[in-house]
Design a protein around this motif. Structure first.
Motif, PDB file in Angstrom:
ATOM      1  N   PHE B  65       0.858  -1.276  -0.104  1.00  0.00           N
ATOM      2  CA  PHE B  65      -0.058  -0.068  -0.063  1.00  0.00           C
ATOM      3  C   PHE B  65       1.119   1.155   0.132  1.00  0.00           C
ATOM      4  N   LEU B  66       0.601   2.348  -0.935  1.00  0.00           N
ATOM      5  CA  LEU B  66       1.282   3.451  -0.851  1.00  0.00           C
ATOM      6  C   LEU B  66       0.851   4.341   0.093  1.00  0.00           C
ATOM      7  N   ASP B  67       1.680   5.365   0.337  1.00  0.00           N
ATOM      8  CA  ASP B  67       1.012   6.653   1.012  1.00  0.00           C
ATOM      9  C   ASP B  67      -0.081   7.360   0.525  1.00  0.00           C
ATOM     10  N   LYS B  68      -0.792   7.986   1.064  1.00  0.00           N
ATOM     11  CA  LYS B  68      -2.057   8.492   0.487  1.00  0.00           C
ATOM     12  C   LYS B  68      -1.754   9.403  -0.580  1.00  0.00           C
ATOM     13  N   ASP B  69      -0.752  10.472  -0.134  1.00  0.00           N
ATOM     14  CA  ASP B  69      -0.550  11.674  -0.817  1.00  0.00           C
ATOM     15  C   ASP B  69       0.640  11.455  -1.827  1.00  0.00           C
ATOM     16  N   VAL B  70       0.918  10.290  -2.151  1.00  0.00           N
ATOM     17  CA  VAL B  70       2.000   9.898  -3.070  1.00  0.00           C
ATOM     18  C   VAL B  70       1.653  10.427  -4.533  1.00  0.00           C
ATOM     19  N   SER B  71       2.813  11.165  -5.226  1.00  0.00           N
ATOM     20  CA  SER B  71       2.674  11.787  -6.513  1.00  0.00           C
ATOM     21  C   SER B  71       2.701  10.558  -7.711  1.00  0.00           C
ATOM     22  N   PRO B  72       2.085  10.978  -8.790  1.00  0.00           N
ATOM     23  CA  PRO B  72       2.183  10.047  -9.812  1.00  0.00           C
ATOM     24  C   PRO B  72       3.578   9.633 -10.299  1.00  0.00           C
ATOM     25  N   GLU B  73       4.516  10.956  -9.987  1.00  0.00           N
ATOM     26  CA  GLU B  73       5.873  10.556 -10.574  1.00  0.00           C
ATOM     27  C   GLU B  73       6.778   9.627  -9.468  1.00  0.00           C
ATOM     28  N   ARG B  74       6.147   9.684  -8.306  1.00  0.00           N
ATOM     29  CA  ARG B  74       6.788   8.755  -7.322  1.00  0.00           C
ATOM     30  C   ARG B  74       6.333   7.163  -7.403  1.00  0.00           C
ATOM     31  N   ILE B  75       5.273   7.146  -7.870  1.00  0.00           N
ATOM     32  CA  ILE B  75       4.634   6.017  -8.221  1.00  0.00           C
ATOM     33  C   ILE B  75       5.254   5.263  -9.316  1.00  0.00           C
ATOM     34  N   LEU B  76       5.867   6.016 -10.368  1.00  0.00           N
ATOM     35  CA  LEU B  76       6.629   5.665 -11.529  1.00  0.00           C
ATOM     36  C   LEU B  76       8.107   5.262 -10.515  1.00  0.00           C
ATOM     37  N   GLU B  77       8.551   5.896  -9.861  1.00  0.00           N
ATOM     38  CA  GLU B  77       9.843   5.692  -9.321  1.00  0.00           C
ATOM     39  C   GLU B  77       9.719   4.452  -8.485  1.00  0.00           C
ATOM     40  N   ASN B 150       7.643   5.622   0.859  1.00  0.00           N
ATOM     41  CA  ASN B 150       6.221   6.025   0.539  1.00  0.00           C
ATOM     42  C   ASN B 150       5.423   4.648   0.461  1.00  0.00           C
ATOM     43  N   VAL B 151       6.203   3.612   0.682  1.00  0.00           N
ATOM     44  CA  VAL B 151       5.096   2.218   0.870  1.00  0.00           C
ATOM     45  C   VAL B 151       5.073   2.175   2.260  1.00  0.00           C
ATOM     46  N   SER B 152       3.684   2.449   2.570  1.00  0.00           N
ATOM     47  CA  SER B 152       3.001   2.520   3.907  1.00  0.00           C
ATOM     48  C   SER B 152       2.819   1.194   4.514  1.00  0.00           C
ATOM     49  N   LEU B 153       2.568   0.148   3.977  1.00  0.00           N
ATOM     50  CA  LEU B 153       1.986  -0.941   4.344  1.00  0.00           C
ATOM     51  C   LEU B 153       2.240  -2.074   3.472  1.00  0.00           C
ATOM     52  N   VAL B 154       2.843  -3.133   4.045  1.00  0.00           N
ATOM     53  CA  VAL B 154       3.090  -4.653   3.030  1.00  0.00           C
ATOM     54  C   VAL B 154       2.200  -5.567   3.772  1.00  0.00           C
ATOM     55  N   LYS B 155       1.571  -6.232   3.030  1.00  0.00           N
ATOM     56  CA  LYS B 155       0.674  -7.351   3.592  1.00  0.00           C
ATOM     57  C   LYS B 155       0.900  -8.321   2.561  1.00  0.00           C
ATOM     58  N   TYR B 156       0.931  -9.878   3.255  1.00  0.00           N
ATOM     59  CA  TYR B 156       1.134 -11.006   2.262  1.00  0.00           C
ATOM     60  C   TYR B 156       0.766 -12.243   3.149  1.00  0.00           C
ATOM     61  N   GLY B 157      -0.321 -11.905   4.347  1.00  0.00           N
ATOM     62  CA  GLY B 157      -0.789 -13.189   4.865  1.00  0.00           C
ATOM     63  C   GLY B 157       0.523 -13.686   5.662  1.00  0.00           C
ATOM     64  N   GLU B 158       1.194 -12.923   6.299  1.00  0.00           N
ATOM     65  CA  GLU B 158       2.241 -13.484   7.320  1.00  0.00           C
ATOM     66  C   GLU B 158       1.789 -14.487   8.035  1.00  0.00           C
ATOM     67  N   GLY B 159       2.704 -15.482   8.432  1.00  0.00           N
ATOM     68  CA  GLY B 159       2.327 -16.471   9.168  1.00  0.00           C
ATOM     69  C   GLY B 159       1.264 -17.651   8.397  1.00  0.00           C
ATOM     70  N   VAL B 160       0.114 -17.388   7.864  1.00  0.00           N
ATOM     71  CA  VAL B 160      -0.313 -18.435   7.201  1.00  0.00           C
ATOM     72  C   VAL B 160       0.433 -18.788   5.931  1.00  0.00           C
ATOM     73  N   VAL B 161       1.270 -17.781   5.085  1.00  0.00           N
ATOM     74  CA  VAL B 161       1.964 -18.285   4.257  1.00  0.00           C
ATOM     75  C   VAL B 161       2.965 -19.236   4.716  1.00  0.00           C
TER      76      VAL B 161
END
Lengths: 229, 299
Positions: B65-77, B150-161
């Motif tokens: 998940f990316l920060d809410k206010d992330v700019s389109p340029e930053r998304i490409l970066e 600018n990556v605010s959260l990473v989720k992948y089902g930790e534990g279960v995986v």
């Protein structure tokens, strides 16, 4: 060098039994030799060593220039191709016809079919069994089966034919017929070594006779008889 | 020419021998048949378990998940930074508008609540959906993604995986172990049966030796015989495998119990399994015969 040269041969089995003691013997090309002696005297051991079914414990055995004592297991076939062997119990393939039993000994050399056919027919003619070519061994009499075994042994034209009591299972008349076949083969130049218990045959044939007793060569007669023993 | 004649003779002799020693042949063939049926079942099971675990593994996705206010340029970066991380198989960008759209499509409740949201009051976050090449490395990769600014959260089902990976690894090891053990047992069983049948023919072998056949000359027809026994012995297992698996697949619509557990499609799977069975039958038949004859040639 004689065709067969046995020098200081000793054979002791793993069981501890010594079957042959210091045996020295020479057999020339074209000879007909009987090996006789009581049961357990080492006759069978001696000829088993000649076709390398057994290996001597000491000494050397040269058969047609090959040192049998030093022959490796994988090279035994080199010796077997120089000699023919005939047994008391014929050792025929029961599920193969007379023709196939003999052709078998030639097929392993990869000879063409026509050549095999010619040789098989010739040898069947020699032993007088041309008319039995398509029969199976169980359809033949004992004498006929032995003649098939002889035909198989000589079809390759071996220089030496070894016979282990070839008449042991046969009646006197049939035995005599077999001896006629063997004599004919010998007269064609094949060296013939025959182990036997048959007193009549030895006496009648008047051939070189070697007497073994308790593993030792006791006597070597030029024209042996049982009586002279 | 001579070698060719010998080859043809060997094949012919082997064929005749299979027929002449019919009862012995039947013993060898049935032992090959029975064991190949068992091997076939275990291959089918192993493949399907492997297929199922692979499908599940492919489904595992890291959501960044990316920060809410992330700019389109930053998304490409961020995209560039993701491409530099080793072990990532693929990544897709999903904007919050895309997510909103797909959520609205999934249910009327969502539609009712969300259809009025526009870009400014959409509370969702832009995301990258990332698949990894090797699930065992997912933890490390997730950590690296977390480290991207600018990556605010990473989720992948930790534990279960992690549990899933462990369970699947165990299942895979067990099934491979079972197949390997079965193949070894098969080889011994078949070689023993052939040994018994060849023991019955030791006179034949001794006669072959007697008339001057070299060891290799004696072995070859028996090895060809083993080849024939292998081919004949694998016919029934192959037919049984092909028909019963195809029947099973058609009747279950390609899945077991739930759409989650999918069976491997019969084509080309069954061809592969059939070839494997034929291959095992032939190899084991030939090796078994070779071993069995060898014993009688040591004199």
């Amino acid at each position: 060098m004689a065709q067969i040269e046995i020098k200081d041969v000793k054979k002791r089995y793993k069981t501890g039994v010594t079957a042959i003691y210091d045996l020295n013997l020479e057999i020339e090309k074209g000879e007909f030799v009987f090996i006789i002696g009581p049961t357990g005297c080492g006759k069978s051991t001696l000829i088993k060593m000649l076709y390398r079914e057994e290996k001597p414990t000491a000494g050397s055995i040269f058969v047609g220039g090959l040192n049998v004592a030093k022959l490796r297991n994988g090279s035994v076939y080199k010796l077997r191709r120089k000699i023919g062997v005939v047994f008391q119990d014929f050792k025929l393939l029961s599920k193969a016809t007379v023709y196939e039993n003999i052709a078998f000994a030639l097929e392993i050399f990869g000879l063409p079919k026509s050549e095999i056919h010619g040789k098989v027919i010739k040898v069947l003619d020699l032993v007088g069994l041309k008319h039995r070519a398509k029969n199976y061994p169980h359809q033949l009499s004992g004498g006929e089966q032995q003649r098939v075994a002889i035909a198989r042994a000589i079809v390759n034209g071996p220089k030496i034919l070894i016979c282990d009591e070839p008449t042991g299972n046969l009646d006197p008349k049939t035995s005599s017929e077999i001896m006629d076949v063997l004599t004919a083969i010998n007269q064609m130049g094949t060296t013939l070594i025959m182990v036997t218990h048959n007193r009549d045959i030895v006496e009648r044939m008047k051939k070189r006779t070697i007497l073994l007793d308790a593993g030792r060569l006791v006597k070597d007669f030029k024209e042996g008889t049982y009586e002279s023993v | 020419m001579k070698a060719f004649r010998i080859l043809i003779r060997n094949i012919r002799d082997a064929f005749i021998s299979v027929i002449r020693n019919f009862s012995l042949s039947i013993a060898s063939i049935s032992s090959i048949t029975i064991t190949l049926v068992v091997v076939s079942i275990s291959i089918l099971l192993t493949y399907n378990v492997a297929n199922f675990t692979r499908l599940v593994e492919e489904d595992v996705t890291i959501v960044a998940f990316l920060d809410k206010d992330v700019s389109p340029e930053r998304i490409l970066e961020i995209k560039d930074e993701l491409s530099k991380i080793e072990g990532i198989e693929s990544y897709i960008f999903e904007s919050k508008a895309d997510i909103l759209k797909s959520m609205i499509e999934t249910s009327d409740v969502f539609k009712n609540i969300m259809s009025n949201w526009d870009d400014t009051d959409n509370p969702l976050q832009d995301t990258y959906l990332i698949k990894v090449e090797d699930l065992h490395k997912i933890d490390g990769i997730a950590d690296q993604i977390k480290g991207i600014p600018n990556v605010s959260l990473v989720k992948y089902g930790e534990g279960v995986v992690q549990n899933l990976i462990k369970t699947f690894d165990i299942i895979r090891q067990i099934s491979i172990g079972i197949v390997a053990a079965l193949i070894i047992v098969t080889t011994f069983l078949i070689s023993n049966t052939i040994k018994l049948t060849i023991f019955a023919r030791k006179t034949e072998i001794s006669i072959m030796r007697l008339v001057g056949a070299s060891n290799i000359t004696i072995k070859i027809p028996f090895v060809f015989e083993g080849l024939f026994l292998g081919i004949i012995g694998s016919i029934i297992p192959i037919i049984a495998t092909v028909y019963s698996y195809a029947f099973l697949y058609d009747n279950f619509d390609g899945q077991v119990f739930s759409p989650f557990i999918k069976l491997v499609a019969p084509n080309p799977f069954l061809y592969v399994v059939s070839l494997m069975l034929l291959g095992i039958g032939i190899t084991v038949g030939m090796i078994g015969s070779w071993w069995a004859v060898r014993r009688h040639l040591k004199a």
